[in-house]
Motif scaffolding. Structure first.
Motif, PDB file in Angstrom:
ATOM      1  N   MET A   1       4.864   6.912  -1.086  1.00 40.90           N
ATOM      2  CA  MET A   1       5.554   6.327   0.047  1.00 40.90           C
ATOM      3  C   MET A   1       4.812   5.079   0.494  1.00 40.90           C
ATOM      4  O   MET A   1       3.581   5.092   0.600  1.00 40.90           O
ATOM      5  CB  MET A   1       5.624   7.338   1.180  1.00 40.90           C
ATOM      6  N   GLN A   2       5.564   4.014   0.722  1.00 41.63           N
ATOM      7  CA  GLN A   2       4.955   2.774   1.183  1.00 41.63           C
ATOM      8  C   GLN A   2       4.391   2.954   2.583  1.00 41.63           C
ATOM      9  O   GLN A   2       5.071   3.453   3.468  1.00 41.63           O
ATOM     10  CB  GLN A   2       5.995   1.658   1.203  1.00 41.63           C
ATOM     11  N   GLU A   3       3.133   2.551   2.769  1.00 36.27           N
ATOM     12  CA  GLU A   3       2.545   2.510   4.097  1.00 36.27           C
ATOM     13  C   GLU A   3       2.504   1.086   4.624  1.00 36.27           C
ATOM     14  O   GLU A   3       2.530   0.864   5.817  1.00 36.27           O
ATOM     15  CB  GLU A   3       1.140   3.104   4.064  1.00 36.27           C
ATOM     16  N   LYS A   4       2.399   0.125   3.700  1.00 34.94           N
ATOM     17  CA  LYS A   4       2.408  -1.291   4.069  1.00 34.94           C
ATOM     18  C   LYS A   4       3.101  -2.038   2.944  1.00 34.94           C
ATOM     19  O   LYS A   4       2.804  -1.817   1.771  1.00 34.94           O
ATOM     20  CB  LYS A   4       0.968  -1.800   4.211  1.00 34.94           C
ATOM     21  N   GLY A   5       4.037  -2.915   3.288  1.00 37.02           N
ATOM     22  CA  GLY A   5       4.711  -3.668   2.252  1.00 37.02           C
ATOM     23  C   GLY A   5       5.995  -4.283   2.740  1.00 37.02           C
ATOM     24  O   GLY A   5       6.257  -4.325   3.944  1.00 37.02           O
ATOM     25  N   PRO A   6       6.813  -4.734   1.805  1.00 40.69           N
ATOM     26  CA  PRO A   6       8.005  -5.501   2.164  1.00 40.69           C
ATOM     27  C   PRO A   6       9.179  -4.675   2.685  1.00 40.69           C
ATOM     28  O   PRO A   6      10.124  -5.233   3.222  1.00 40.69           O
ATOM     29  CB  PRO A   6       8.376  -6.187   0.851  1.00 40.69           C
ATOM     30  N   TYR A   7       9.120  -3.367   2.539  1.00 39.05           N
ATOM     31  CA  TYR A   7      10.249  -2.530   2.933  1.00 39.05           C
ATOM     32  C   TYR A   7      10.000  -1.858   4.278  1.00 39.05           C
ATOM     33  O   TYR A   7       8.856  -1.574   4.641  1.00 39.05           O
ATOM     34  CB  TYR A   7      10.515  -1.442   1.877  1.00 39.05           C
ATOM     35  N   LYS A   8      11.068  -1.579   4.986  1.00 43.11           N
ATOM     36  CA  LYS A   8      10.966  -0.775   6.203  1.00 43.11           C
ATOM     37  C   LYS A   8      10.694   0.676   5.813  1.00 43.11           C
ATOM     38  O   LYS A   8       9.975   1.403   6.477  1.00 43.11           O
ATOM     39  CB  LYS A   8      12.268  -0.901   7.009  1.00 43.11           C
ATOM     40  N   LEU A   9      11.298   1.091   4.674  1.00 42.50           N
ATOM     41  CA  LEU A   9      11.101   2.430   4.103  1.00 42.50           C
ATOM     42  C   LEU A   9      11.090   2.293   2.586  1.00 42.50           C
ATOM     43  O   LEU A   9      11.918   1.568   2.020  1.00 42.50           O
ATOM     44  CB  LEU A   9      12.253   3.360   4.512  1.00 42.50           C
ATOM     45  N   TRP A  10      10.150   2.964   1.935  1.00 43.75           N
ATOM     46  CA  TRP A  10      10.125   3.073   0.477  1.00 43.75           C
ATOM     47  C   TRP A  10       9.545   4.439   0.164  1.00 43.75           C
ATOM     48  O   TRP A  10       8.378   4.716   0.407  1.00 43.75           O
ATOM     49  CB  TRP A  10       9.252   1.987  -0.147  1.00 43.75           C
ATOM     50  N   ARG A  11      10.396   5.330  -0.325  1.00 40.07           N
ATOM     51  CA  ARG A  11       9.985   6.691  -0.701  1.00 40.07           C
ATOM     52  C   ARG A  11      10.446   6.908  -2.132  1.00 40.07           C
ATOM     53  O   ARG A  11      11.647   6.860  -2.405  1.00 40.07           O
ATOM     54  CB  ARG A  11      10.615   7.716   0.224  1.00 40.07           C
ATOM     55  N   HIS A  12       9.503   7.154  -3.035  1.00 44.93           N
ATOM     56  CA  HIS A  12       9.798   7.234  -4.465  1.00 44.93           C
ATOM     57  C   HIS A  12       9.374   8.609  -4.988  1.00 44.93           C
ATOM     58  O   HIS A  12       8.195   8.943  -5.003  1.00 44.93           O
ATOM     59  CB  HIS A  12       9.026   6.122  -5.183  1.00 44.93           C
ATOM     60  N   ARG A  13      10.372   9.381  -5.404  1.00 41.17           N
ATOM     61  CA  ARG A  13      10.116  10.719  -5.967  1.00 41.17           C
ATOM     62  C   ARG A  13      10.286  10.648  -7.475  1.00 41.17           C
ATOM     63  O   ARG A  13      11.274  10.130  -7.980  1.00 41.17           O
ATOM     64  CB  ARG A  13      11.084  11.748  -5.390  1.00 41.17           C
ATOM     65  N   HIS A  14       9.315  11.196  -8.196  1.00 42.41           N
ATOM     66  CA  HIS A  14       9.340  11.288  -9.656  1.00 42.41           C
ATOM     67  C   HIS A  14       9.401  12.776  -9.990  1.00 42.41           C
ATOM     68  O   HIS A  14       8.542  13.539  -9.551  1.00 42.41           O
ATOM     69  CB  HIS A  14       8.052  10.724 -10.269  1.00 42.41           C
ATOM     70  N   GLU A  15      10.398  13.183 -10.773  1.00 42.37           N
ATOM     71  CA  GLU A  15      10.523  14.589 -11.158  1.00 42.37           C
ATOM     72  C   GLU A  15      10.558  14.700 -12.673  1.00 42.37           C
ATOM     73  O   GLU A  15      11.167  13.866 -13.345  1.00 42.37           O
ATOM     74  CB  GLU A  15      11.784  15.210 -10.566  1.00 42.37           C
ATOM     75  N   PHE A  16       9.936  15.761 -13.188  1.00 42.25           N
ATOM     76  CA  PHE A  16       9.804  15.972 -14.622  1.00 42.25           C
ATOM     77  C   PHE A  16      10.352  17.345 -14.972  1.00 42.25           C
ATOM     78  O   PHE A  16      10.022  18.333 -14.323  1.00 42.25           O
ATOM     79  CB  PHE A  16       8.326  15.898 -15.028  1.00 42.25           C
TER      80      PHE A  16
ATOM     81  N   ARG B   1       0.853  -1.185   0.000  1.00 46.23           N
ATOM     82  CA  ARG B   1       0.000   0.000   0.000  1.00 46.23           C
ATOM     83  C   ARG B   1       0.882   1.225   0.000  1.00 46.23           C
ATOM     84  O   ARG B   1       1.781   1.353   0.832  1.00 46.23           O
ATOM     85  CB  ARG B   1      -0.905   0.004   1.229  1.00 46.23           C
ATOM     86  N   THR B   2       0.645   2.111  -0.970  1.00 47.74           N
ATOM     87  CA  THR B   2       1.385   3.364  -1.003  1.00 47.74           C
ATOM     88  C   THR B   2       0.414   4.531  -0.852  1.00 47.74           C
ATOM     89  O   THR B   2      -0.782   4.416  -1.140  1.00 47.74           O
ATOM     90  CB  THR B   2       2.185   3.550  -2.313  1.00 47.74           C
ATOM     91  N   LYS B   3       0.957   5.616  -0.394  1.00 42.78           N
ATOM     92  CA  LYS B   3       0.202   6.858  -0.271  1.00 42.78           C
ATOM     93  C   LYS B   3       0.920   7.910  -1.097  1.00 42.78           C
ATOM     94  O   LYS B   3       2.146   8.025  -1.038  1.00 42.78           O
ATOM     95  CB  LYS B   3       0.123   7.301   1.195  1.00 42.78           C
ATOM     96  N   ILE B   4       0.163   8.672  -1.859  1.00 43.73           N
ATOM     97  CA  ILE B   4       0.730   9.797  -2.599  1.00 43.73           C
ATOM     98  C   ILE B   4       0.884  10.938  -1.599  1.00 43.73           C
ATOM     99  O   ILE B   4      -0.096  11.456  -1.077  1.00 43.73           O
ATOM    100  CB  ILE B   4      -0.166  10.206  -3.796  1.00 43.73           C
ATOM    101  N   MET B   5       2.126  11.260  -1.316  1.00 49.46           N
ATOM    102  CA  MET B   5       2.435  12.221  -0.254  1.00 49.46           C
ATOM    103  C   MET B   5       2.479  13.664  -0.739  1.00 49.46           C
ATOM    104  O   MET B   5       2.212  14.577   0.035  1.00 49.46           O
ATOM    105  CB  MET B   5       3.783  11.879   0.386  1.00 49.46           C
ATOM    106  N   GLU B   6       2.858  13.840  -1.988  1.00 50.41           N
ATOM    107  CA  GLU B   6       3.049  15.194  -2.508  1.00 50.41           C
ATOM    108  C   GLU B   6       2.840  15.172  -4.015  1.00 50.41           C
ATOM    109  O   GLU B   6       3.302  14.255  -4.686  1.00 50.41           O
ATOM    110  CB  GLU B   6       4.483  15.631  -2.197  1.00 50.41           C
ATOM    111  N   VAL B   7       2.134  16.166  -4.516  1.00 54.01           N
ATOM    112  CA  VAL B   7       1.965  16.340  -5.956  1.00 54.01           C
ATOM    113  C   VAL B   7       2.189  17.811  -6.287  1.00 54.01           C
ATOM    114  O   VAL B   7       1.506  18.676  -5.741  1.00 54.01           O
ATOM    115  CB  VAL B   7       0.557  15.909  -6.439  1.00 54.01           C
ATOM    116  N   ILE B   8       3.146  18.085  -7.132  1.00 57.21           N
ATOM    117  CA  ILE B   8       3.351  19.421  -7.685  1.00 57.21           C
ATOM    118  C   ILE B   8       3.087  19.256  -9.179  1.00 57.21           C
ATOM    119  O   ILE B   8       3.914  18.684  -9.894  1.00 57.21           O
ATOM    120  CB  ILE B   8       4.770  19.960  -7.412  1.00 57.21           C
TER     121      ILE B   8
END
Length: 156
Positions: free
Chosen positions: A85-100, A70-77
């Protein structure tokens, strides 16, 4: 230990087209290798992510074992960046930033994933032995698939 994976890719399309593709949660399975049996569990009333949105998946990352994620969209510009950001899953931390970034002739997109595995020294061992290479394979697949979708299909 927190690890970082960063990838950059150039697309010969408009910023609007790249943004529309990446912010559509229905496209997640398209850019994930079939071997992971990645399934988005939610149905959405929208084709674009929004801040605060939750996305639930099933994935089989290793040995065919199905995991919930389960991920949550934390920020949208808009047309600039978004963070999931992962809220539930296999990682202790998963933060994925996509920039354009709009550039002459297209768009440069950067993925930056910060992640940490659970289980202390066992997680560190698993990272070196399995996880690091598996993530590289997944992002290599994404790269090739995105080339076909956002470059080859439209501009050859």
């Amino acid at each position: 230990m927190v690890y970082t994976l960063e990838r950059t890719q150039f697309f010969k399309c408009s910023l609007e087209e790249a943004w529309s593709f990446f912010t559509n949660p229905h496209n997640l399975a398209t850019i994930t290798p079939d071997a992971l049996d990645f399934k988005v569990l939610d149905t959405f009333d929208t084709n674009e992510i929004f801040e605060g949105m939750y996305i639930n998946y099933h994935v089989r990352p290793l040995l065919g074992i199905r995991l919930s994620w389960r991920t949550k969209i934390m920020e949208v510009i808009p047309q600039r960046s978004f963070v999931d950001m992962q809220e539930k899953g296999p990682y202790k931390l998963w933060r994925h930033r996509h920039e354009f970034f709009a550039e002459d002739g297209g768009v440069r997109m950067t993925d930056r994933v910060e992640y940490e595995l659970p289980f202390g020294i066992l997680g560190t061992w698993a990272h070196g032995l399995i996880v690091k290479n598996k993530l590289r394979e997944i992002f290599d697949y994404r790269y090739k698939t995105l080339e076909k979708i956002l470059n080859d299909a439209h501009y050859n």
